[in-house]
Enzyme design. Structure first.
Site, PDB file in Angstrom:
ATOM      1  N   LYS A   1       0.834  -1.207   0.000  1.00  0.00           N
ATOM      2  CA  LYS A   1       0.000   0.000   0.000  1.00  0.00           C
ATOM      3  C   LYS A   1       0.871   1.260   0.000  1.00  0.00           C
ATOM      4  CE  LYS A   1      -1.716   1.692   3.973  1.00  0.00           C
ATOM      5  NZ  LYS A   1      -1.445   3.129   4.150  1.00  0.00           N
ATOM      6  N   ASN A   2       1.878   1.283   0.869  1.00  0.00           N
ATOM      7  CA  ASN A   2       2.662   2.508   1.034  1.00  0.00           C
ATOM      8  C   ASN A   2       3.600   2.781  -0.138  1.00  0.00           C
ATOM      9  OD1 ASN A   2       1.378   2.949   3.391  1.00  0.00           O
ATOM     10  ND2 ASN A   2       3.141   2.549   4.735  1.00  0.00           N
TER      11      ASN A   2
ATOM     12  N   CYS B   1      -5.321   8.662   9.684  1.00  0.00           N
ATOM     13  CA  CYS B   1      -5.314   7.974  10.981  1.00  0.00           C
ATOM     14  C   CYS B   1      -5.228   8.975  12.127  1.00  0.00           C
ATOM     15  CB  CYS B   1      -4.096   7.059  11.080  1.00  0.00           C
ATOM     16  SG  CYS B   1      -4.295   5.519  10.228  1.00  0.00           S
TER      17      CYS B   1
ATOM     18  N   ARG C   1       0.693  14.625  13.363  1.00  0.00           N
ATOM     19  CA  ARG C   1       1.020  14.345  11.965  1.00  0.00           C
ATOM     20  C   ARG C   1       0.942  15.560  11.051  1.00  0.00           C
ATOM     21  NH1 ARG C   1      -1.155   8.551  10.102  1.00  0.00           N
ATOM     22  NH2 ARG C   1       0.848   8.512   9.102  1.00  0.00           N
TER      23      ARG C   1
ATOM     24  N   ASP D   1       4.640   0.635  12.040  1.00  0.00           N
ATOM     25  CA  ASP D   1       3.432  -0.009  11.519  1.00  0.00           C
ATOM     26  C   ASP D   1       3.288  -1.472  11.967  1.00  0.00           C
ATOM     27  OD1 ASP D   1       2.691   2.302  10.312  1.00  0.00           O
ATOM     28  OD2 ASP D   1       3.197   1.701   8.271  1.00  0.00           O
TER      29      ASP D   1
ATOM     30  N   ARG E   1      -8.605  -0.470   5.056  1.00  0.00           N
ATOM     31  CA  ARG E   1      -7.754   0.537   4.433  1.00  0.00           C
ATOM     32  C   ARG E   1      -6.385  -0.049   4.086  1.00  0.00           C
ATOM     33  NH1 ARG E   1      -6.635   5.503   7.813  1.00  0.00           N
ATOM     34  NH2 ARG E   1      -5.314   5.785   6.000  1.00  0.00           N
TER      35      ARG E   1
END
Ligand code: UD1
Length: 421
Positions: free
Chosen positions: A22-23, A117, A122, A307, A400
């Protein structure tokens, strides 16, 4: 709203194919905005965040076509809309990744301040400092960040104040089409940054030093189209390894990249797992043993990834001994602790960055609630080892980031069911 019902007690056993990362997919899809030509991205995971990015590209005016194998073809020519709307950006912070490409190619971008999130503040100040260093003017207008570079971006020397993954990606993408040479210091070394740069270089960018803290970008006038496959997801890989280890099980993961998660493999070995790997596979065998408690401190790559903190903490909750889990990347990333304690774990928080995990013999099912993407999988790990059936609410967080989670867990012999009620 979907929920997951998991009946604990089965040892995970079997094999899985790891999905695309995903990233890595998100910045690569955003990077397709840098060229007028067709870009074909393969091995894209079927996830809500990816759908959000595709929707965003469509909303900017790019043509996006998906085939049944989740290969995505993007043609982003003559975009008319240079604005990423609040409705999309608020659901996914990584939407901010379109700013670098839009600014580089069109000299202008309006991107809503991000949401995503609920972990810590952030901010995006480092992205913006990087764009400013390249000559952009930054303003905040009505909740939108407006970046403009009327006469194009200019290569520059820039040092990040802290290591930021998407910040590094955004500034590299902006520098690709800048006039002249850019030197970026204190860049993130994450494998997903490397994957993005390999994609950009396949488009004709001239970037070197990726995977180290010093990245150099020689600006080019235009970029061309290309076909590129996204790397395997190291977070998904590590997550299933941890889940298998916590249940005392044995799994084989194919299409993996063991070289991207060495620290996690070392920790799993410390926890008592037998782990072996080849170029693109990993096998883990816990042999029914109870894991040993292992201390974890999250840090930028190549150290332990934030993560995977929550998942490892869940395993430590039933491990033999006491462990310290320290989070150094994000504030407020222990929201799962309260939920895991509802299952009978004994975890104390010391300040906002350390959890002291006293391993207990077993957990007992209870209703719990997912709070963010990675934290939600820690509840899956806990539910898999708990006695009885755990109901996990708000699993849209899981969707997600984890492709076909029930299918994958069922394939490994877990008792899991998705329910809508
Ligand atoms: C990326 C990953 C995310 C992962 C995180 C850390 C994607 C799409 N997401 O998120 O899964 O958890 O890296 O490995 O790749 N910071 C600032 N100012 C900035 C940018 C960041 O202060 O401008 C801070 C953040 O608040 C955080 C730290 O820097 O405390 C690291 O964040 P960052 O690496 O930017 O995370 P993301 O790129 O958003």
């Amino acid at each position: 709203m979907d929920k997951l019902l998991i009946r604990g007690g089965n040892r995970l056993s079997g094999s899985l194919k790891v999905s695309g990362a995903k990233n890595s997919a998100l910045p690569i899809l955003a990077g397709s905005l840098l060229t007028d030509e067709s870009v074909v991205v393969g091995n894209v995971p079927h996830l809500h965040d990816v759908t959000t990015m595709i929707e965003l590209l469509g909303c900017l005016g790019a043509s996006v076509v998906l085939d049944e194998k989740m290969r995505v073809e993007i043609v982003a020519r003559d975009l008319k809309e240079l604005r990423a709307p609040y409705e999309l950006v608020k659901t996914m912070r990584a939407s901010f990744l379109v700013m670098g490409p839009l600014l580089a190619k069109y000299g202008r971008a309006d991107v809503s301040l991000p949401g995503g999130c609920a972990i810590g503040a952030r901010p995006v100040d480092q992205h913006l400092k990087g764009f400013e260093a390249l000559g952009a003017k930054i303003e905040v207008v009505d909740g939108y960040v407006r970046a403009t570079a009327k006469h194009g971006l200019k290569g520059a020397e820039f040092t990040f104040d802290l290591v930021t993954v998407t910040g590094t990606e955004n500034v590299i993408m902006a520098a690709c089409l800048a006039d002249g040479f850019t030197r970026i210091h204190n860049a993130a070394c994450e494998p997903e940054v490397v994957d993005l740069v390999e994609f950009l270089n396949a488009m004709g960018a001239r970037i070197s030093g990726h995977g180290t803290p010093n990245v150099e970008v020689e600006g080019v006038a235009t970029l061309n189209g290309c076909a590129f496959d996204v790397m395997p997801d190291r977070v998904e890989t590590g997550t299933y390894l941890i889940a298998a280890a916590a249940t005392g099980g044995r799994v084989r993961l194919d299409r993996a990249r063991p070289d991207t998660l060495q620290t996690v493999l070392d920790k799993l070995i410390e926890s008592g797992a037998e782990v072996s790997w080849g170029d693109d596979w990993i096998e883990l065998d816990m042999g029914g043993r109870r894991p040993r408690a292992v201390d974890i401190t999250t840090a930028p790559y190549p150290l332990f990834p934030t993560d995977m903190q929550a998942q490892y903490l869940a395993m430590n909750a039933i491990a033999d001994g006491t462990s310290y889990v320290t989070e150094t990347i994000f504030e407020n990333r222990f929201m799962h602790v309260q939920e895991i304690n509802r299952l009978g774990a004994n975890i104390e928080l010391e300040g906002s960055s350390t959890a002291i995990v006293h391993g207990v013999d077993g957990l007992k099912a209870a209703p719990v609630m997912a709070t963010d993407l990675r934290a939600s999988f820690s509840l899956v790990v806990a539910a898999l080892v708990a006695e009885g059936t755990t109901l996990i609410d708000r699993i849209y967080h899981i969707d997600r980031g984890y492709e076909t989670i029930e299918e994958k867990l069922l394939q490994l012999g877990a008792q899991v069911q998705r329910v809508s009620r």
